[in-house]
Design a protein around this motif. Structure first.
Motif, PDB file in Angstrom:
ATOM      1  N   HIS A 103       0.846  -1.193   0.000  1.00  0.00           N
ATOM      2  CA  HIS A 103       0.000   0.000   0.000  1.00  0.00           C
ATOM      3  C   HIS A 103       0.885   1.249   0.000  1.00  0.00           C
ATOM      4  O   HIS A 103       2.026   1.215   0.458  1.00  0.00           O
ATOM      5  N   TYR A 144       0.957   3.634   1.862  1.00  0.00           N
ATOM      6  CA  TYR A 144       1.361   4.132   3.184  1.00  0.00           C
ATOM      7  C   TYR A 144       2.563   3.380   3.747  1.00  0.00           C
ATOM      8  O   TYR A 144       2.955   3.601   4.893  1.00  0.00           O
ATOM      9  N   ASP A 189      -3.685   1.658  -4.072  1.00  0.00           N
ATOM     10  CA  ASP A 189      -4.699   1.918  -3.047  1.00  0.00           C
ATOM     11  C   ASP A 189      -5.471   0.610  -2.801  1.00  0.00           C
ATOM     12  O   ASP A 189      -5.174  -0.428  -3.418  1.00  0.00           O
ATOM     13  N   SER A 190      -6.482   0.679  -1.942  1.00  0.00           N
ATOM     14  CA  SER A 190      -7.163  -0.560  -1.544  1.00  0.00           C
ATOM     15  C   SER A 190      -7.838  -1.256  -2.724  1.00  0.00           C
ATOM     16  O   SER A 190      -7.827  -2.486  -2.799  1.00  0.00           O
ATOM     17  N   MET A 241      -6.406  -5.830   4.546  1.00  0.00           N
ATOM     18  CA  MET A 241      -6.016  -5.905   3.136  1.00  0.00           C
ATOM     19  C   MET A 241      -5.557  -7.318   2.787  1.00  0.00           C
ATOM     20  O   MET A 241      -5.905  -7.863   1.731  1.00  0.00           O
ATOM     21  N   ASN A 250     -12.055  -1.105   4.611  1.00  0.00           N
ATOM     22  CA  ASN A 250     -11.285  -1.024   5.864  1.00  0.00           C
ATOM     23  C   ASN A 250     -12.132  -1.564   7.018  1.00  0.00           C
ATOM     24  O   ASN A 250     -12.551  -0.828   7.917  1.00  0.00           O
ATOM     25  N   SER A 257     -12.486   3.982  -1.288  1.00  0.00           N
ATOM     26  CA  SER A 257     -12.636   5.428  -1.510  1.00  0.00           C
ATOM     27  C   SER A 257     -12.615   5.749  -3.000  1.00  0.00           C
ATOM     28  O   SER A 257     -13.049   6.821  -3.412  1.00  0.00           O
ATOM     29  N   HIS A 306      -7.805  13.165   1.805  1.00  0.00           N
ATOM     30  CA  HIS A 306      -8.478  11.867   1.723  1.00  0.00           C
ATOM     31  C   HIS A 306      -9.844  11.981   2.400  1.00  0.00           C
ATOM     32  O   HIS A 306      -9.959  12.621   3.460  1.00  0.00           O
ATOM     33  N   GLU A 324     -11.389  10.179   4.341  1.00  0.00           N
ATOM     34  CA  GLU A 324     -11.490   9.688   5.728  1.00  0.00           C
ATOM     35  C   GLU A 324     -11.307  10.826   6.731  1.00  0.00           C
ATOM     36  O   GLU A 324     -11.496  10.634   7.939  1.00  0.00           O
ATOM     37  N   SER A 365      -9.264   9.248  -3.144  1.00  0.00           N
ATOM     38  CA  SER A 365      -8.499   8.108  -2.626  1.00  0.00           C
ATOM     39  C   SER A 365      -7.016   8.394  -2.840  1.00  0.00           C
ATOM     40  O   SER A 365      -6.645   9.343  -3.545  1.00  0.00           O
ATOM     41  N   THR A 366      -6.167   7.561  -2.287  1.00  0.00           N
ATOM     42  CA  THR A 366      -4.730   7.815  -2.434  1.00  0.00           C
ATOM     43  C   THR A 366      -4.330   7.843  -3.914  1.00  0.00           C
ATOM     44  O   THR A 366      -3.552   8.704  -4.325  1.00  0.00           O
TER      45      THR A 366
END
Ligand code: 13P
Ligand code: SF4
Length: 325
Positions: A35, A37, A51-52, A75, A125, A140, A209, A211, A225-226
């Motif tokens: 990911h 992050y 991203d997810s 994930m 998530n 997202s 983002h 969130e 999203s990212t």
């Protein structure tokens, strides 16, 4: 060096971890999914960074025999649900998620029972148990389109992120019932410091983002999203300076893609200059090396849970393909 992680093993300090990981990936037909992050050193050796949604799509189509997931537990669970017969390794089993933890399955089952006739949409998530209680999973990247694919008259429960849920409600004019959960990383940004930072850098675009909480999102020039945030920074018409209101890991790809542009991490409401997810950052090159070499820790899930959680994930992947995402 004695490495004390999931396993207690001796690692030669002279070992070139990057070389070893690349060799083991090839030898074991393993794929390393990471990911945005993750720390830059992990991003740089990943076979796929995303991203997810991107990560779930990669997990769906991989031909590898082993999936090593450098991200967090939910994930890796998604990868396992999509590949029950494959070995899914996670560098650190403690890499959880505050947002997933904010939605315990027993309490969510009661909440769901209080809202009959509602479709249950859950943000990816969340734990596999919450996925099993859901109709469709969203990320997202696809949440707005998936919500809009339901008729306006359809009552919807959205879990577990109240901030993302409120953002989607605003964007779509819906009134989804929201579970009261949140991500500790995205809730800790300081509005006051963000406004000050914008005054100091008036040309910078604020990108955030969904969130994050509503007052922060109101300051943003762009929300996504990212992957959407990364793509936004690549376009020349969007400028050269950005204040990035999400976890700092994404800055590595932004800076790589646009070396001449300036990226400023938005500060949290504490003494840190930037905002790291403590779960994502549990993963290290050492842990990835040990996981690949010894094929542990392996993510194990019951066949029953995999079966129950599969349909809502499949629904998301099918809808995303339909929308060209
Ligand atoms: P995306 O990368 O899908 O935007 O999700 C962000 C996040 O918080 C992952 O834990
Ligand atoms: Fe969970 Fe937030 Fe960390 Fe993402 S950034 S893994 S939502 S705690």
């Amino acid at each position: 060096m004695l490495y004390k992680g999931y396993l207690e093993v001796e690692i030669d300090p002279a070992l070139d971890l990057v070389k070893e990981i690349n060799y083991l990936k090839k030898e074991k037909r393993a794929v390393l999914l990471a990911h945005y992050y993750q720390n830059p050193d992990i991003q740089d050796i990943a076979d796929y960074i995303g991203d997810s949604l991107g990560l779930a799509q990669q997990a769906e189509k991989t031909k590898a025999e082993i999936i090593l997931f450098a991200g967090v537990h939910f994930m890796a669970e998604t990868a396992k649900i999509l590949n029950p017969s494959k070995k899914v390794l996670i560098p650190d089993l403690k890499a959880g998620c505050s947002l997933a933890d904010s939605c315990p399955p027993d309490r969510f089952a009661e909440f769901k029972a209080k809202h009959p006739n509602h479709v249950v949409l859950s943000y990816i998530n969340c734990t596999a148990e919450i996925k099993a209680l859901s109709d469709v999973i969203v990320t997202s990247t696809n949440a707005v389109q998936i919500v809009e694919s339901f008729p306006k008259s359809q009552p919807i429960i959205f879990a577990p992120d109240k901030n993302l849920g409120a953002y989607i409600n605003k964007k779509t004019g819906r009134n989804m019932v929201l579970w009261d959960g949140a991500c500790m990383v995205h809730e800790i940004f300081s509005l006051e410091k963000l406004i000050k930072l914008k005054h100091q850098n008036p040309k910078a675009k604020i990108i955030a983002h969904p969130e994050c909480e509503a007052p922060l999102l109101e300051q943003a020039d762009f929300i996504g999203s990212t992957t959407a945030l990364l793509n936004y920074t690549k376009k020349s018409e969007n400028g050269d300076e950005f204040i990035v209101v999400t976890e700092t890991g994404i800055l590595h790809q932004m800076q790589k893609a646009s070396p001449s542009k300036t990226f400023i991490p938005a500060p949290p409401n504490n003494n840190c200059a930037c905002n790291d997810c403590p779960y994502m950052k549990l993963n290290t090159l050492e842990k990835i090396y040990v996981a690949l070499k010894y094929e542990q820790p392996e993510l194990v899930m019951s066949a029953e849970l995999i079966e129950k959680a599969k349909a809502p994930i499949r629904n998301m992947l099918d809808l995303s393909a339909k929308f060209g995402l």
